[in-house]
Design an enzyme around this catalytic site. Sequence first.
Site, short mmCIF file in Angstrom:
data_model
loop_
_atom_site.label_atom_id
_atom_site.label_comp_id
_atom_site.label_asym_id
_atom_site.label_seq_id
_atom_site.Cartn_x
_atom_site.Cartn_y
_atom_site.Cartn_z
N HIS A 12 0.84 -1.20 0.00
CA HIS A 12 0.00 0.00 0.00
C HIS A 12 0.87 1.26 0.00
CE1 HIS A 12 -2.85 -3.03 1.59
NE2 HIS A 12 -3.74 -2.32 0.96
N ASP A 52 -4.78 -5.71 -8.01
CA ASP A 52 -4.98 -5.03 -6.74
C ASP A 52 -5.12 -3.53 -7.07
OD1 ASP A 52 -5.25 -4.67 -4.02
OD2 ASP A 52 -3.41 -5.71 -3.49
#
Length: 483
Positions: free
Chosen positions: A184, A256
């Site tokens: 992330h 993702d």
Amino acid sequence: MGPDPGIRRLALGTLLAAYPGPVPPQWAVDLIGEGLAGHTLFGTNVHDPEQVAASTAALRAARSDVLIAIDEEGGDITRLAHATGSPYPGNAALGAIGDVALTRRVHQAIGAELAALGITVNLAPAVDVNSADENPVIGTRSFGHNPDRVAAHAAAAVAGLQHGGVAACAKHFPGHGATVADSHHELPTVDAPLTLLRQRDLPPFAAVVAAGTRAVMTAHIRIPALTGDDPATFSRAALVELLRQEYGFAGAIVTDALEMRGAASAAGGVGPAAVAALAAGADLLCIGARVDAGLVEQVAAEIGTALTDGRLERARVEEAAGRTAELATWPRSTGAADTPPAELGYAAARRAVRVEGTLTGLGRPLVVQLHASSTIAEARVPWGLGPHLTGVEQLRIVATATNPVTLCRIAGHRTIVLVGRRLHLLPGAADLVAALAAQHAVVVVEMGWPGSWRPAGVHAFVTTYGASHANGRAAAEVLGLAS
């Protein structure tokens, strides 16, 4: 002369967007009618079941085959129960129990709940082998560190979800479990040879392909031996040569979130990341959680430009949109899903609890919860023993700001029960536990990935393998404190 509307619609057919708030804004509905593949629901989109069902109905009114996705892994990762915590244990707890039939039942219950709300794709299960104890992004989302055990439970989870009527999306290919960085925030590197990947990380993906998973999600991780300098999301060697050709996967490859730094920074923005992912063989592109109409149009325009300047071949984008359309039309209800027992998840969570040491003479202790940061994936979902206790004093503290002498004085003759997640990695927590145990009766409740850390001098070390609402109740019951 404006952009080719056919190219725009084709590009939109590869995109999974998102929108803010509990009611789909008009732009989010309009884009579906114009060809957008669909939307992902996040916690901000979820207030209660009736509201979610109304939202999905509004989206489906724009186009019946819209994709509506969600991250509902159970355990620490929940969107439907973000306000309270999940009523199901997560993968680590299920892996610790070791009952693949139970894993299937739990995921079938999750799938049936999603399907009843009009959700069509669950961005789950996580089938990563958590081989690095200090992994900051997988941890309790994994069924464990043994590839064979993870493979067996991964296949059961996929079968359960899809029997419940929602398409499964196994993640994060080719395996995010060996990283000690969070994709992330950055692009993690796993410097491992392909032989090790095939032994350690890839068996669960072979298992979910064999189990018929409708989708597989890519990982924003770099594996030099496989992907070179790029993340797997941008690697044809990973997505086409390995996943499609070697492992025989014929479903939709889903990225993702492209807003994650592991992808966006590597490509120079979300738009270029979308182009790179399509070129590598991805089919459905998750833009992320922070999306508006302008960002969707920007990404679609970037794909359109890439089609005209030669970076993308039209046949590749048509193939991607076709696989996405197939995912959208997959039968969403088998009609065979049974209503699960109301206490299914809570009973499962109790089976996962492990106690090392003794809990005799605990009485009414002082329960102390140590603050822990959460990753973006975990989000800020309530956790701990608090909701399950009555008549027991509870404190919430920060380890680095707590004097052990003061805490012992507050506890008096009571045992101190320290509750945390990944306590050995939480700043100051290990030192605090050691200082307390040297002068006081202490029990530790570890609700994160337990790893190998066991503090000296504590009366008991309790492991829940997760921090869901179900895990919290199970711990309270084992301690004899449940209300």
